[in-house]
Design an enzyme around this catalytic site. Sequence first.
Site, PDB file in Angstrom:
ATOM      1  N   HIS A   1      76.359  29.623  36.434  1.00 40.56           N
ATOM      2  CA  HIS A   1      76.976  30.764  37.117  1.00 40.56           C
ATOM      3  C   HIS A   1      75.980  31.501  38.004  1.00 40.56           C
ATOM      4  O   HIS A   1      76.384  32.294  38.865  1.00 40.56           O
ATOM      5  CB  HIS A   1      77.642  31.713  36.101  1.00 40.56           C
ATOM      6  CG  HIS A   1      76.709  32.597  35.352  1.00 40.56           C
ATOM      7  ND1 HIS A   1      76.297  32.332  34.057  1.00 40.56           N
ATOM      8  CD2 HIS A   1      76.121  33.765  35.693  1.00 40.56           C
ATOM      9  CE1 HIS A   1      75.498  33.289  33.651  1.00 40.56           C
ATOM     10  NE2 HIS A   1      75.380  34.175  34.619  1.00 40.56           N
TER      11      HIS A   1
ATOM     12  N   ASP B   1      78.078  25.925  31.240  1.00 38.93           N
ATOM     13  CA  ASP B   1      77.322  26.851  32.088  1.00 38.93           C
ATOM     14  C   ASP B   1      75.834  26.497  32.082  1.00 38.93           C
ATOM     15  O   ASP B   1      75.017  27.149  31.426  1.00 38.93           O
ATOM     16  CB  ASP B   1      77.537  28.286  31.595  1.00 38.93           C
ATOM     17  CG  ASP B   1      76.963  29.317  32.554  1.00 38.93           C
ATOM     18  OD1 ASP B   1      76.628  28.940  33.692  1.00 38.93           O
ATOM     19  OD2 ASP B   1      76.859  30.489  32.145  1.00 38.93           O
TER      20      ASP B   1
ATOM     21  N   GLY C   1      68.375  40.799  28.473  1.00 41.02           N
ATOM     22  CA  GLY C   1      67.975  39.478  28.928  1.00 41.02           C
ATOM     23  C   GLY C   1      68.474  39.198  30.322  1.00 41.02           C
ATOM     24  O   GLY C   1      68.805  40.099  31.077  1.00 41.02           O
TER      25      GLY C   1
ATOM     26  N   SER D   1      70.810  36.169  32.705  1.00 42.29           N
ATOM     27  CA  SER D   1      71.538  34.915  32.829  1.00 42.29           C
ATOM     28  C   SER D   1      70.566  33.804  33.205  1.00 42.29           C
ATOM     29  O   SER D   1      69.679  33.996  34.039  1.00 42.29           O
ATOM     30  CB  SER D   1      72.608  35.038  33.907  1.00 42.29           C
ATOM     31  OG  SER D   1      73.599  35.964  33.507  1.00 42.29           O
ATOM     32  N   GLY D   2      70.729  32.645  32.588  1.00 39.79           N
ATOM     33  CA  GLY D   2      69.884  31.496  32.891  1.00 39.79           C
ATOM     34  C   GLY D   2      68.600  31.442  32.120  1.00 39.79           C
ATOM     35  O   GLY D   2      67.920  30.416  32.127  1.00 39.79           O
TER      36      GLY D   2
END
Length: 843
Positions: free
Chosen positions: A646, A700, A792, A794-795
Site C-alpha cells: 500500500h 500487502d 510505527g 507502514s512497510g
Amino acid sequence: MDYMDRGLRYTPTTGKDWENSVQFLPASDNKKLEKKKGPGKVGAVIGVVVLAAVIALMTGLLVWHFHFRKNVRVKRMYSGSMRITNQVFEDAYENSNSSEFQELARQVTTQLKTIYSKSPQLSKYYVDSTVQAFSEGSVIVYYLSEFSIPAGQEAAVDNAMSSMNKLSRTLPRPGDSLVIQDVVSSVLDSRMLSTSFSRYLRHSVHTKPNYIDQIQSPGFPNSPYPPNTFIQWQLRAEPGYIIKLYFDTMNLEKNCKNDFIRIYDSLVAIESRVMEELCGYFSPSEPLTFVSSGNVMLVTMATNDQKNYPGFRAQVSQIKRGSRETTCGGLLTGERGLLSSPSFPNFYPPSMSCQWSIEVPAGKVVKLTFLKFLLSEPGQENSRDCRKDYVEVDGKKLCGEKPDGTMTETSSTNKMSVKFFSDTSYVDRGFNAVFEAIDMADPCPNQFQCKSQSCIKSELRCDGWDDCGDLSDEQNCQCKPESIKCNNGMCKPKFWKCDGVDDCGDGTDEIGCGGCKSGELTCKNNKCVSEKKHCDGIDDCGDGSDELNCARNTEIQCNELTYRCKNNKCISKVNPECDGTDDCGDGSDEQDCNCGRSMFTRSRIVGGQDAEVGEFPWQVSLHVKSFGHVCGASIISPTWLVTAAHCVQDDGRTRFSEPGTWEVYLGLHIQRKIDSHVVKRNLKRVIPHPNYNHYTYDNDIALMELDSPVTYSEYIRPVCLPAPQHDFPSSSTVWITGWGATREGGSAATVLQKAQVRIINHSVCNDLMSGQITSRMLCAGVLTGGVDACQGDSGGPLSSPSGNRMFLAGVVSWGDGCARRNKPGIYTTVTQFRGWIKEKTGV
C-alpha cells in the site's frame, strides 16, 4: 617485580558378607558338589603381590595427602594503596626510574614488610612487594604484594589482609619512619595474572587543563587489537582537578571472560576501586563517560587468543574540582524544580556524598518523582538494604533500577531531605528527579493516585494495563465491554485471550479456548493427542505436528510444517535456521546467516521508547523526493528491500509505483540528520505483490531494488528472512520500529522509535477485527502499558528474536501501526510470501 610479567606458578572397596546358613539340595552326583582345592602356590603369590600393591598405594596416598599436599602453594597477589602523611609529593615521583621514586619505594616496601610481620597469617607466607606508582594527597602510594599460600588457606590470608589499616596503626613511630593512613588492600583479579599473556604494555598520560588527550587499543582503527595482551594506561590530572574519560568507540568481544576493559579510581588495579567493567559493542547514543574522585585513574585491557575486534578509542581530559560535573546538593525552593546525581546522564563519580534540602511554600508538601533511577551494582541488583550506592529520602533508602517515572516519594511537611551516596566501587548512571509542591488533601488533581503516590490519567484506571507499576490502578475494577473480566477482579485486553499466557494471574483469559486436556498435546490443526505420542515416529495429529521438535533431530516425512534442507531432507527441528547447528547435514540451514544481528550491546535504560543507534540496522526510511519520510522498509540483501504494497500505490497526485519518486535512507537514526554512516540510494525497481487488495489490505507486501548495492556496516545490516515453515507462535514477543507518530494525531517522531509487542492468537484477533484477518495476516499488541508506544510506519519490520538474531516476522500493514494499547496492529505474514520473494530477488 612487575606483577604483569609474572604468571601463576604451580608446584606441581566394599566387601559383602554372605549368610552363614546356606542350605544345599541333595544331588545325584556328590562329586560335583565337592569343595574345590585351594588356589595353589601360584595363586597365593599373586594374591600377596596384589595385596602389597594395594597397601603401598594407600600408604602413598596418605603420605601425599598429609605431607606433600600441605606444601602445594598458590601464588596470590594483593593490590593496595596507602597515604603517607609526613611526605610531600614531588614531580620526580611520577618517574619510576628517578632516584627519588626508588628511594621512597624502598622505604615503603620495608614498612610493608614490617606491617605484615605483625600478623602470623601474613608473615609466614609473604614473598615481596613492589611500588607501582605515587600520586598527590600528601603522597599516595600504590603497591602490589605477593604471597605464597598453602592451598586452602587463601580465605584466611584474605581476612588478614582486610585488617591492614588496623595493623599499620600498631607500628612504633621512629622519627624517620613513614606515617601511614588509609590503607586499602584487596586480592588482584586472577584474570590479570593469566599465564597466556605474551605482551605487556604500559602507558602513562598526564593531562593538562584545556587539552584533550586520546588513548586507544593497539592498531585502532585500522586493525584488530592484538591477542594475549595486557595493557594499562595510568591517567593523571593536575592537583585540584579530576579525570574525565569518554569512550567514543567501544567494540570488544561480547564475553567479558575473554576480552575486557576495567576502569579503576586508582593507579593500580584495586578491586574495591573498580568503577566499571566493559566488553561488547556500545552504541554512540549511549555515552560511556566516567569521572574519577581524585586526580588519577587506571584503564586496563586484557585479551585472549581468539576473536579479536577493532577495540576502543577514548578521550582523556580534566575537570576542575568543584565544577558543576563534580558537585551536587544544596537548598532548593519554590513550587517546582529539578535535581540529579553528579554528571547525569553520564556515570556519577565514586566516593560521593551529597545532600539537598527541598522547601516548598507553607501549607504544601513535597512530591519527588524520579524520571530516571539507575543505581545498580553487580551482585546488588535485588538488594533491599541498599548497602552500596543509594538515594535517601527523609531517611528512606532507595537503590536498584526502576522504570521511568514510577517511583515517587512524598513528604509529610513542606520540607524534604534528599541524600545521594556512592561508595568506592562500581558506578552507575544515577538519577534525575523533579520535585513539586502539592496539596496533600488533593495530591493528584483530576487524576488517579497510585499506592506508590504517583499520579496517572483517570482514563487509565481499569484499562488492563499496569500504569502505576504496582497494579493499584487495576484493582477492584468494573471491566469495560472490550476487556476480559478476570475472576480475581482485574481487567485485561481482549486480544490477550487464548494466547497461552496467563495474563489474569488466575487463568481466566485462557478458559474456553478449545485447548486440550492435561496430558494431551494440541496439534497445529487443533486436534488433541496423548503427550505420549509426541515423537513416537507416527503422525498421530494428521499434520505431522506431533513429530516436530523431537529430542533427536530426526529426518521425517516432508509436509508444510517441516523445514526442507537443500538436499531435500526434512527435519523435525522447529526453526533450525541460523542457530549455529548444522541440522541438515549439508549446512543449508546455516547458509546466508550474515543477518539479523545488531552489533551494539543492548541498552539497559528502562522504559525508554527511543531505539539505540544501530540497534535495528535493517530499518530503512523511505522518502518521497522533495517531501520527506513516508514509509518504512527492511533490508534483506545489499540490493533488495521489503516494504508494504500500500506504500507504493499511486494516488491522484503522486506516482508512488515509480522508482524515481523515492529516495532511500539506510543507517538513519534521526530524521534530517545525515551522519557519516547514513547511506542514500535511489531505486531501480518497485515490485508490489500482484494479488494486493487495496480494500482488504490482503497480500500487502512489495519489493524494492536499489540502484546500486550497499556495503554493510554496523549501522546497515540485513534482517534474517524466515523459512516458509518458520513458526512465530502466539504470545511470542517481537519488536516494531519506525518514525511514525508517537501519539494520536501527533506529528512523526524524529528519533527512531521501538516498542515490544506480543503476537496475538489468530482466531481471537479475527473476532476482534470483525472477520477481516486473512491467513496472510498476523496480529500483535503492545506489551507494556503506561507509555505511548510508537505507531510505527507502514512497510516497516516486525522483528522477531531467535537466539541472537532477528527474523522478519511481518511487515507493518494496517490498523494502528505499532499496536497501541487495546488496538492490535495488523502485519503481513512474511512466511506466506517466502517463495515469491525468492523468485523475484534470489534471496
